[in-house]
Enzyme design. Structure first.
Site, PDB file in Angstrom:
ATOM      1  N   LYS A  35      -9.244  -1.287   4.931  1.00 30.38           N
ATOM      2  CA  LYS A  35      -9.412  -1.671   3.521  1.00 30.38           C
ATOM      3  C   LYS A  35      -8.437  -2.793   3.156  1.00 30.38           C
ATOM      4  O   LYS A  35      -8.778  -3.721   2.428  1.00 30.38           O
ATOM      5  CB  LYS A  35      -9.187  -0.448   2.622  1.00 30.38           C
ATOM      6  CG  LYS A  35     -10.319   0.568   2.738  1.00 30.38           C
ATOM      7  CD  LYS A  35     -10.038   1.862   2.008  1.00 30.38           C
ATOM      8  CE  LYS A  35      -9.086   2.751   2.741  1.00 30.38           C
ATOM      9  NZ  LYS A  35      -9.038   4.141   2.358  1.00 30.38           N
TER      10      LYS A  35
ATOM     11  N   ASP B 224     -15.482   2.891   6.307  1.00 28.90           N
ATOM     12  CA  ASP B 224     -14.406   3.851   6.030  1.00 28.90           C
ATOM     13  C   ASP B 224     -14.894   4.945   5.091  1.00 28.90           C
ATOM     14  O   ASP B 224     -14.587   6.113   5.293  1.00 28.90           O
ATOM     15  CB  ASP B 224     -13.179   3.148   5.439  1.00 28.90           C
ATOM     16  CG  ASP B 224     -12.133   4.170   5.008  1.00 28.90           C
ATOM     17  OD1 ASP B 224     -11.693   4.939   5.884  1.00 28.90           O
ATOM     18  OD2 ASP B 224     -11.807   4.255   3.814  1.00 28.90           O
TER      19      ASP B 224
ATOM     20  N   SER C 123      -8.316   3.717   8.692  1.00 27.93           N
ATOM     21  CA  SER C 123      -8.861   3.870   7.346  1.00 27.93           C
ATOM     22  C   SER C 123      -8.076   3.000   6.348  1.00 27.93           C
ATOM     23  O   SER C 123      -8.650   2.221   5.582  1.00 27.93           O
ATOM     24  CB  SER C 123      -8.799   5.353   6.961  1.00 27.93           C
ATOM     25  OG  SER C 123      -9.053   5.533   5.604  1.00 27.93           O
TER      26      SER C 123
ATOM     27  N   ARG D  54     -14.872  12.949   8.022  1.00 32.17           N
ATOM     28  CA  ARG D  54     -13.572  13.513   8.425  1.00 32.17           C
ATOM     29  C   ARG D  54     -13.169  14.633   7.478  1.00 32.17           C
ATOM     30  O   ARG D  54     -12.631  15.650   7.884  1.00 32.17           O
ATOM     31  CB  ARG D  54     -12.491  12.424   8.413  1.00 32.17           C
ATOM     32  CG  ARG D  54     -12.588  11.457   9.582  1.00 32.17           C
ATOM     33  CD  ARG D  54     -11.692  10.243   9.347  1.00 32.17           C
ATOM     34  NE  ARG D  54     -10.300  10.579   9.184  1.00 32.17           N
ATOM     35  CZ  ARG D  54      -9.416   9.846   8.510  1.00 32.17           C
ATOM     36  NH1 ARG D  54      -9.785   8.700   7.954  1.00 32.17           N
ATOM     37  NH2 ARG D  54      -8.169  10.216   8.414  1.00 32.17           N
TER      38      ARG D  54
ATOM     39  N   HIS E  73       0.848  -1.184   0.000  1.00 30.83           N
ATOM     40  CA  HIS E  73       0.000   0.000   0.000  1.00 30.83           C
ATOM     41  C   HIS E  73       0.879   1.227   0.000  1.00 30.83           C
ATOM     42  O   HIS E  73       1.855   1.315   0.752  1.00 30.83           O
ATOM     43  CB  HIS E  73      -0.905   0.021   1.246  1.00 30.83           C
ATOM     44  CG  HIS E  73      -1.740   1.251   1.321  1.00 30.83           C
ATOM     45  ND1 HIS E  73      -2.921   1.387   0.627  1.00 30.83           N
ATOM     46  CD2 HIS E  73      -1.546   2.428   1.968  1.00 30.83           C
ATOM     47  CE1 HIS E  73      -3.428   2.588   0.854  1.00 30.83           C
ATOM     48  NE2 HIS E  73      -2.620   3.236   1.660  1.00 30.83           N
TER      49      HIS E  73
END
Ligand code: URA
Length: 431
Positions: free
Chosen positions: A187, A161, A183, A168, A82
């Protein structure tokens, strides 16, 4: 427990229980907890923080709020990566086939362009015919068959999320490390992998501007991933200038192909080797990251990674002949050079701004517009390089006409001084 009491505890700096967090988050997803209540709790978290245990409970609740992918039919340790997002980040396009070429399965869910940063899904969709909207069955079957797949994450992955992130975004509570960790990780966990490598970026083009904030985020991501029972490592990488030269979609695919052929810009290759080395290590293909780096280098040089990329494109309906002939990728109607008006050394590049301009040229959606796959910016001079007046700093590409004011804006993104050091791409590892 009353939602009021859950919020009050966090406002007063007390710890919430797993059950309280579950009740709050799932209540919000179902519409039973009002947005103003959730916003108050998020603001309390922003100020008071969350313990690692609370962060894990929040992450787990969000991960389980929607569909989770079952990768158990695939043998071996499934490794995912990621990136926290940057300008010119084509690392996934290189490392997914590269790591798969070593026999480590990679089932990658990916996103679309967000703000000033591009999205891997949009980049890969510039390959004629390439399909990113795979069903879960297609996704898993492809990884079993060829060792890798890249699919766009659907709306039903961690829906909590999506709802919380939107709130947010409206309430200035994005920049909270436990909220960012939950968050990102929710995922990733829903995607089903066993091990994660996080590429946490810092600098002008990154979400976290300062290295120390990026380091704190990297440490928290690794800690909470380990609490989730996963293996995890983070790489800290610089976004003080665009990664490589290409910022866009088709041009980033072309640059990724160069790297898969063993060439391409040094910074892209270095970062890809660093990320791949950690993935190969976590995936059990090698006994340490140094060996992982050598293995990754060998797979770039012997053509195995490139061959895996060809297979990946074909498996997802794309035209794999773009690998031999990248001119088959979408080409723009307009190509304009931006030239330097003075001589010197490139001292700084306004990276975030270049990302935004690339979006205006058509590389991201920026509103309701369709993506122009050929649009973007090719950076010809990087920090620390000499430049002569009249030399090309960047090439702009688009299917719409490019006005002089855009050329001026891009020229202003390059600060020319009398001296500057070249910038290292890697700033460390957290593991
Ligand atoms: N990226 C995410 O997915 N979530 C955040 O909160 C911040 C960056």
């Amino acid at each position: 427990m009353l939602v009021y009491e859950i919020i009050r505890k966090k406002l007063d700096g007390e710890k919430n229980s797993a059950e309280e967090i579950r009740q709050l988050v799932m209540g919000f997803v179902r519409g039973e907890v009002a947005p103003e209540q959730m916003a108050a709790w998020l603001a309390a978290v922003y100020i008071r923080g969350l313990s690692d245990e609370e962060t894990w409970w929040l992450t787990e609740t969000m991960a389980k709020s929607g569909r989770t992918i079952d990768l158990s039919p695939i043998e071996g340790i499934k490794v995912d990566k990621h990136s926290t997002g940057g300008v010119g980040d084509k690392v996934s396009i290189v490392v997914v086939p590269l790591v798969a070429a070593a026999g480590v399965p990679v089932a990658k869910l990916t996103g679309r362009a967000l703000g000033h940063t591009g999205g891997t899904a949009d980049k890969l969709e510039s390959i004629p015919g390439m399909r990113l909207n795979l069903s879960e069955e297609e996704f898993v079957a492809q990884v079993k068959r060829i060792g890798c797949a890249i699919a766009v994450a659907t709306e039903d992955i961690a829906p909590a999320d999506k709802k919380i992130y939107a709130l947010r975004d409206k309430t200035a509570t994005i920049a909270s490390i436990p909220l960012i960790v939950s968050s990102i990780l929710s995922k990733k966990l829903a995607g089903g992998a066993d091990a994660f490598v996080f590429d946490v970026k810092f600098g002008d083009g990154a979400f976290m501007r300062r290295l120390e904030d990026a380091k704190a985020l990297a440490e928290a991501l690794v800690r909470i991933a380990k609490l989730a029972g996963k293996k995890a490592v983070a790489v800290l990488s610089s976004m003080e200038q665009p990664l490589g030269c290409a910022i866009g979609n088709a041009i980033e695919v072309a640059e990724a192909i160069d790297v898969l052929k063993g060439s391409g810009p040094d910074d892209v290759r270095e970062l890809c080797l660093a990320v791949a080395a950690q993935m190969l290590w976590l995936g059990g293909a090698v006994t340490n990251p140094e060996e992982g780096r050598s293995k990754a280098m060998e797979l770039l040089q012997n053509g195995a990674a490139l061959e895996k990329f060809r297979q990946l494109i074909s498996a997802q309906g794309g035209d794999a002949s773009i690998v031999e002939d990248p001119t088959k990728l979408p080409q723009p109607s307009y190509r304009v050079e931006v030239r330097a008006e003075q001589s010197g050394v490139i001292a700084k590049i306004a990276t975030r701004k270049l990302g935004l301009i690339s979006g205006q040229l058509g590389a991201t959606r920026m509103g309701a517009e369709q993506i122009d796959p050929s649009a973007g910016i090719i950076v010809m001079k990087k920090v620390g390089e000499n430049v002569e007046s009249g030399e090309t700093l960047a090439i702009l590409q688009s299917n719409k006409q490019i006005g002089n004011e855009v050329l001026e804006e891009v020229r202003n993104c390059f600060a020319i001084g009398s001296s500057a050091e070249r910038l290292p791409i890697l700033a460390g590892f957290v593991g």
